[in-house]
Design a protein around this motif. Structure first.
Motif, PDB file in Angstrom:
ATOM      1  N   ASN A   1       0.840  -1.199   0.124  1.00 21.22           N
ATOM      2  CA  ASN A   1       0.048  -0.004   0.063  1.00 21.22           C
ATOM      3  C   ASN A   1       0.832   1.252   0.177  1.00 21.22           C
ATOM      4  OD1 ASN A   1      -2.323  -1.393  -0.168  1.00 21.22           O
ATOM      5  ND2 ASN A   1      -2.712  -1.352   2.031  1.00 21.22           N
ATOM      6  N   ASN A   2       2.124   1.336   0.472  1.00 17.11           N
ATOM      7  CA  ASN A   2       2.724   2.398   0.306  1.00 17.11           C
ATOM      8  C   ASN A   2       3.085   2.611  -1.105  1.00 17.11           C
ATOM      9  OD1 ASN A   2       6.232   3.337   0.550  1.00 17.11           O
ATOM     10  ND2 ASN A   2       4.528   4.154   2.310  1.00 17.11           N
TER      11      ASN A   2
ATOM     12  N   ASP B   1       0.073   4.359  -2.406  1.00 20.00           N
ATOM     13  CA  ASP B   1       0.098   5.815  -2.236  1.00 20.00           C
ATOM     14  C   ASP B   1       0.938   6.375  -3.561  1.00 20.00           C
ATOM     15  OD1 ASP B   1      -1.189   5.259   0.044  1.00 20.00           O
ATOM     16  OD2 ASP B   1       0.582   5.688   1.344  1.00 20.00           O
TER      17      ASP B   1
ATOM     18  N   GLY C   1       6.751   1.262   3.652  1.00 22.75           N
ATOM     19  CA  GLY C   1       6.112   2.157   4.726  1.00 22.75           C
ATOM     20  C   GLY C   1       6.317   1.182   6.047  1.00 22.75           C
ATOM     21  N   ALA C   2       5.103   1.035   6.558  1.00 30.89           N
ATOM     22  CA  ALA C   2       4.725   0.431   7.602  1.00 30.89           C
ATOM     23  C   ALA C   2       4.827  -1.102   7.512  1.00 30.89           C
ATOM     24  CB  ALA C   2       3.403   0.710   7.999  1.00 30.89           C
TER      25      ALA C   2
ATOM     26  N   ASP D   1      15.269  -6.686   5.619  1.00 33.40           N
ATOM     27  CA  ASP D   1      16.388  -6.013   4.978  1.00 33.40           C
ATOM     28  C   ASP D   1      15.768  -5.502   3.518  1.00 33.40           C
ATOM     29  OD1 ASP D   1      17.819  -5.784   7.510  1.00 33.40           O
ATOM     30  OD2 ASP D   1      19.632  -6.733   6.499  1.00 33.40           O
TER      31      ASP D   1
ATOM     32  N   ASP E   1       5.248   8.228   4.201  1.00 38.13           N
ATOM     33  CA  ASP E   1       5.065   7.540   5.518  1.00 38.13           C
ATOM     34  C   ASP E   1       6.374   7.490   6.138  1.00 38.13           C
ATOM     35  OD1 ASP E   1       3.676   6.523   7.844  1.00 38.13           O
ATOM     36  OD2 ASP E   1       3.212   4.669   6.803  1.00 38.13           O
TER      37      ASP E   1
HETATM   38  N1  LIG Z   1      -2.541   2.303   7.701  1.00 42.65           N
HETATM   39  C1  LIG Z   1      -3.318   3.257   6.913  1.00 42.65           C
HETATM   40  O1  LIG Z   1      -4.535   3.415   7.430  1.00 42.65           O
HETATM   41  C2  LIG Z   1      -3.001   3.610   5.687  1.00 42.65           C
HETATM   42  C3  LIG Z   1      -1.751   3.314   5.026  1.00 42.65           C
HETATM   43  N2  LIG Z   1      -1.442   3.625   4.007  1.00 42.65           N
HETATM   44  C4  LIG Z   1       0.039   3.435   3.263  1.00 42.65           C
HETATM   45  O2  LIG Z   1      -0.074   1.965   3.590  1.00 42.65           O
HETATM   46  C5  LIG Z   1       1.226   1.483   3.948  1.00 42.65           C
HETATM   47  C6  LIG Z   1       1.370   0.110   4.515  1.00 42.65           C
HETATM   48  O3  LIG Z   1       1.043  -0.789   3.591  1.00 42.65           O
HETATM   49  P1  LIG Z   1       1.496  -2.076   3.585  1.00 42.65           P
HETATM   50  O4  LIG Z   1       1.034  -2.561   4.854  1.00 42.65           O
HETATM   51  O5  LIG Z   1       0.765  -2.685   2.383  1.00 42.65           O
HETATM   52  O6  LIG Z   1       3.124  -2.121   3.684  1.00 42.65           O
HETATM   53  P2  LIG Z   1       4.127  -1.605   2.753  1.00 42.65           P
HETATM   54  O7  LIG Z   1       5.020  -0.696   3.389  1.00 42.65           O
HETATM   55  O8  LIG Z   1       3.579  -1.193   1.353  1.00 42.65           O
HETATM   56  O9  LIG Z   1       5.003  -3.044   2.338  1.00 42.65           O
HETATM   57  C7  LIG Z   1       4.353  -4.206   2.199  1.00 42.65           C
HETATM   58  C8  LIG Z   1       4.661  -4.926   1.068  1.00 42.65           C
HETATM   59  O10 LIG Z   1       6.358  -4.995   1.042  1.00 42.65           O
HETATM   60  C9  LIG Z   1       6.560  -6.294   1.153  1.00 42.65           C
HETATM   61  N3  LIG Z   1       8.093  -6.156   1.835  1.00 42.65           N
HETATM   62  C10 LIG Z   1       8.110  -5.862   3.099  1.00 42.65           C
HETATM   63  N4  LIG Z   1       9.715  -6.014   3.210  1.00 42.65           N
HETATM   64  C11 LIG Z   1      10.133  -6.366   2.327  1.00 42.65           C
HETATM   65  C12 LIG Z   1      11.729  -6.210   1.665  1.00 42.65           C
HETATM   66  N5  LIG Z   1      12.597  -6.043   2.629  1.00 42.65           N
HETATM   67  N6  LIG Z   1      12.059  -6.626   0.600  1.00 42.65           N
HETATM   68  C13 LIG Z   1      10.777  -6.900  -0.109  1.00 42.65           C
HETATM   69  N7  LIG Z   1       9.527  -6.839  -0.109  1.00 42.65           N
HETATM   70  C14 LIG Z   1       9.158  -6.536   1.319  1.00 42.65           C
HETATM   71  C15 LIG Z   1       5.678  -7.026   1.709  1.00 42.65           C
HETATM   72  O11 LIG Z   1       5.810  -8.267   1.320  1.00 42.65           O
HETATM   73  P3  LIG Z   1       5.507  -9.724   2.320  1.00 42.65           P
HETATM   74  O12 LIG Z   1       6.337  -9.393   3.466  1.00 42.65           O
HETATM   75  O13 LIG Z   1       4.193  -9.707   2.450  1.00 42.65           O
HETATM   76  O14 LIG Z   1       6.380 -10.815   1.409  1.00 42.65           O
HETATM   77  C16 LIG Z   1       4.475  -6.403   1.075  1.00 42.65           C
HETATM   78  O15 LIG Z   1       4.351  -6.562  -0.442  1.00 42.65           O
HETATM   79  C17 LIG Z   1       1.639   2.657   4.783  1.00 42.65           C
HETATM   80  O16 LIG Z   1       3.173   2.983   5.053  1.00 42.65           O
HETATM   81  C18 LIG Z   1       1.025   3.911   4.273  1.00 42.65           C
HETATM   82  O17 LIG Z   1       1.918   4.454   3.286  1.00 42.65           O
HETATM   83  C19 LIG Z   1      -2.150   4.690   3.226  1.00 42.65           C
HETATM   84  O18 LIG Z   1      -2.443   3.975   2.094  1.00 42.65           O
HETATM   85  C20 LIG Z   1      -3.331   5.330   3.989  1.00 42.65           C
HETATM   86  C21 LIG Z   1      -4.189   4.412   4.738  1.00 42.65           C
END
Ligand SMILES: NC(=O)C1=CN([C@@H]2O[C@H](COP(=O)(O)OP(=O)(O)OC[C@H]3O[C@@H](n4cnc5c(N)ncnc54)[C@H](OP(=O)(O)O)[C@@H]3O)[C@@H](O)[C@H]2O)[C@@H](O)CC1
Ligand SMILES: [K+]
Length: 502
Positions: A62-63, A66, A127-128, A133, A156
Motif C-alpha cells: 500500500n505504500n 500511495d 512504509g509500515a 532488510d 510515511d
Molecule cells: N494504515 C493506513 O491507514 C493507511 C496506510 N497507507 C499506506 O500503506 C502503507 C502500509 O502498507 P502495507 O501494509 O501494504 O506495507 P508496505 O510498506 O507497502 O510494504 C508491504 C509490502 O512490501 C513487502 N516487503 C516488506 N519488506 C520487504 C523487503 N525487505 N523486501 C521486499 N519486499 C518487502 C511485503 O511483502 P511480504 O513481506 O508480504 O512478502 C508487502 O508486499 C503505509 O506505510 C502507508 O503508506 C495509506 O494508503 C493510507 C491508509
C-alpha cells in the motif's frame, strides 16, 4: 502545550489496526489511500515547484499504492513524472492495485532508473509493512540517490527505516521531507530514524479520531502538557517545596554531587543537602553556598538522617563510587523516592534482583534509574542483548522487571514506567552529551521528585527540561552552565503560563 494528537505515536501495527477498524466501520479504504497520495503530491509540488522531473518509486504494497496516487496527481498538475516499480505490478492487490489501475502513466522497473541531477524522488517503496532488510536492487538505488544528493520526499517513512524501532533495515533513504498519516510513528522519533526523515508532516487522511484513540497504546513524544510542573510560585514556602538529599562520593569526586545538588535546587526543590563522609566535606564546603552539607560520620548517623520523613527525595550515584557502600545506602532508602544514576546503578551489576526487591512493594514506582547504554546493559544484559527489540521495548521491559521508572539515556532518551507508559524525548541538542550532563539530569529529576511529582512525570519533565536547558546554554556548553540555563527555561515557562497568548 501538547494536544493528544501531536504527541501520540502509533506503532505500524497499531496503524494497521486503525486502518482495519476504519474499513470495518464502513469507511472507504481506497479513499484513505487517495487522500494520502494527494497529500504527498501537494507536499512535493509545494516543496519543489521548480523540479525538472518527479521520479516516483513504488513498492509492492500500500505504500506503493500511495505512490501511484501521488504520481497521477503530479502528472495531472502538469509536472513531468515517471514511475519505477520494485516488483511486477501484476502482483499488486486491493487498494494498491486500484491506485495503479487509475494511474495511466507507464511503469518501468526500478532497475532501469539511473538517478540524474534535477530528479526529485518520491519514495513510496516501503512504509509500515517493511518486514526485513531491503532488497539489493533498492539498496543500490538508495546509495546512488544519496551520492547525487537528490531530494527525497518519503511517503510515511523513508524506505528501509523500521517504523517501530527507528533502525535501518540494510539501507534507507535520507529524506529531505516525510509525509506521514494521522500521527507520527516511533521510527520518526527514535535514532537513527529521526535523522533520516527531515521535517515530518502529519496529514489527517480522515480516519476518525475515535478509531485512532481506540487503537493507541501508551507511547508519546515527550512534551510539556503530558506532565505538569510543580507550582513554583515564589510565595510558596521552601519547606513545602520538599527537601532533596544528594549523596557525595570521595574527596576527589565531589564535583558530580555538586552538579546534581545545584540542578535540584534550580528545579525548584525547597532545600537541598549533600550528604558526605568527613573526608569529602572540606571540598564541598569550599564550593557550595545555597546547598547545605551534612556530614555522615558513621552508619548510625546515616540511618537516622535518612529516616527523617522531611527528606522527600534522594539522588545517589554521581561520583559516588561503586560497591558495597552504595548498596548499603540504597538498602536504607528502600521504597523512598530515589534517583539512582551512574555508580549507583553499576553497584548492582552482580545482583540486580537485590535492587529490584527493595522497591517491589511500592504501588506506584518511587525509584527512577537513569542508565546510559552501558549501564543499562549491566543491569539488564538479556534485554540489552535482544537484537530484535527496539529501544522503547527494551526500556519498557526493564521498567516492568525493576518496577522502576527507567530513563534510558541517549540523544533519543526513552522514559518508561512499569505500567507500560513510555515517552521518547527529542529535544536534546548534541552538545548535551558532555561530561557531568548526566549528573545535572539526575539532580533535576531529584528536585522534581522532592516536590512531590510522581516518578514517571518527574523523570519525563526532567529529561525535557534538561534538553531545553542544553538548547538555552548553546554550543560548547559545559555541565556547569546547565543549572543556570534551567533557571531561564523555567522562568520563561512561568511567564508563558501567566500570559497564555504568548
Ligand atoms: N494504515 C493506513 O491507514 C493507511 C496506510 N497507507 C499506506 O500503506 C502503507 C502500509 O502498507 P502495507 O501494509 O501494504 O506495507 P508496505 O510498506 O507497502 O510494504 C508491504 C509490502 O512490501 C513487502 N516487503 C516488506 N519488506 C520487504 C523487503 N525487505 N523486501 C521486499 N519486499 C518487502 C511485503 O511483502 P511480504 O513481506 O508480504 O512478502 C508487502 O508486499 C503505509 O506505510 C502507508 O503508506 C495509506 O494508503 C493510507 C491508509
Ligand atoms: K516510503
Amino acid at each position: 502545550m501538547a494536544d493528544a494528537f501531536t504527541t501520540l505515536l502509533l506503532t505500524p501495527e497499531e496503524m494497521g489496526r486503525a486502518d482495519k477498524a476504519a474499513a470495518l466501520s464502513g469507511i472507504d479504504s481506497y479513499g484513505l489511500m487517495e487522500r494520502a497520495g494527494q497529500a504527498v503530491a501537494a507536499a512535493a509540488l509545494r516543496l519543489y515547484p521548480e523540479a525538472k522531473r518527479f521520479v516516483v518509486l513504488c513498492g509492492p504494497g500500500n505504500n506503493g499504492g500511495d505512490g501511484y496516487v501521488a504520481a497521477r496527481a503530479l502528472a495531472q498538475a502538469g509536472a513531468e513524472t515517471t514511475i519505477h516499480a520494485l516488483a511486477d505490478t501484476a502482483g499488486l492487490k486491493g487498494d494498491a492495485a486500484e491506485a495503479h489501475r487509475r494511474c495511466a502513466l507507464p511503469v518501468a522497473p526500478l532497475s532501469a532508473w539511473r538517478p540524474a541531477v534535477g530528479d526529485v524522488v518520491i519514495d513510496a517503496v516501503f512504509g509500515a509493512g517493511l518486514a526485513r532488510d531491503v532488497p539489493p536492487d533498492l539498496a543500490r538505488v538508495i546509495r546512488e540517490v544519496g551520492e547525487r544528493e537528490l531530494p527525497v520526499v518519503a511517503v510515511d517513512l523513508p524506505s528501509g527505516l523500521d517504523g517501530l524501532t527507528g533502525q535501518i533495515r540494510g539501507a534507507a533513504f535520507m529524506a529531505s521531507h516525510t509525509v506521514t498519516f494521522m500521527t507520527a510513528k516511533p521510527g520518526h522519533a527514535l535514532l537513527p530514524g529521526r535523522q533520516l526523515c527531515g521535517p515530518v508532516e502529519i496529514f489527517d487522511i480522515g480516519i476518525p479520531h475515535r478509531i485512532v484513540n481506540s487503537v493507541a497504546g501508551r507511547l508519546r513524544v515527550n512534551r510539556p502538557g503530558l506532565w505538569t510542573l510543580p507550582d513554583t510560585d515564589a510565595s510558596s514556602h521552601k519547606f513545602r517545596r520538599g527537601h532533596l538529599a544528594v549523596f557525595a562520593g570521595g574527596p576527589s569526586a565531589t564535583g558530580a554531587a555538586r552538579l546534581s545538588a545545584s540542578a535540584g535546587l534550580r528545579a525548584g526543590a525547597g532545600l537541598v543537602t549533600v550528604g558526605a563522609t568527613p573526608e569529602a566535606v572540606p571540598a564541598l564546603a569550599a564550593h557550595l553556598t545555597a546547598v547545605m552539607i551534612r556530614e555522615i560520620g558513621d552508619p548510625h548517623v546515616l540511618a537516622d538522617w535518612i529516616a527523617d520523613p522531611r527528606l522527600t527525595a534522594f539522588v545517589l550515584g554521581p561520583g559516588f563510587g561503586t560497591g558495597k557502600r552504595a548498596r548499603d545506602y540504597v538498602e536504607l532508602l528502600a521504597g523512598r523516592p530515589l534517583v539512582l544514576d551512574a555508580d549507583g546503578i553499576t553497584s548492582f551489576r552482580d545482583n540486580p534482583d537485590q535492587l529490584f526487591s527493595l522497591y517491589e512493594d511500592a504501588s506506584l514506582p518511587t525509584l527512577v534509574m537513569t542508565p546510559h547504554e552501558g549501564e543499562f546493559a549491566r543491569l539488564f544484559p538479556d534485554i540489552a542483548g535482544d537484537a530484535e527489540a527496539g529501544k522503547v521495548e527494551k526500556a519498557c521491559r526493564a521498567a516492568a522487571r525493576a518496577r522502576a521508572v527507567i530513563v534510558y539515556k541517549g540523544a533519543d532518551t526513552v522514559i518508561a514506567a512499569p505500567d507500560g507508559r513510555a515517552f521518547i524525548n527529542d529535544n536534546a541538542p548534541p552538545d548535551l552529551a558532555t561530561a557531568g550532563s548526566g549528573d545535572v539530569l539526575a539532580g533535576i529529576i531529584g528536585g522534581l521528585l522532592a516536590q512531590g511529582m510522581p516518578a514517571f512525570e518527574a523523570a519525563a519533565a526532567g529529561v525535557w527540561l534538561h534538553g531545553e536547558a542544553g538548547k538555552r546554554a548553546g554550543a560548547a556548553l559545559t555541565a556547569e552552565d546547565l543549572p543556570e540555563a534551567l533557571h531561564h527555561v523555567l522562568r520563561q515557562m512561568a511567564v508563558r503560563e501567566e500570559q497564555p497568548s504568548l
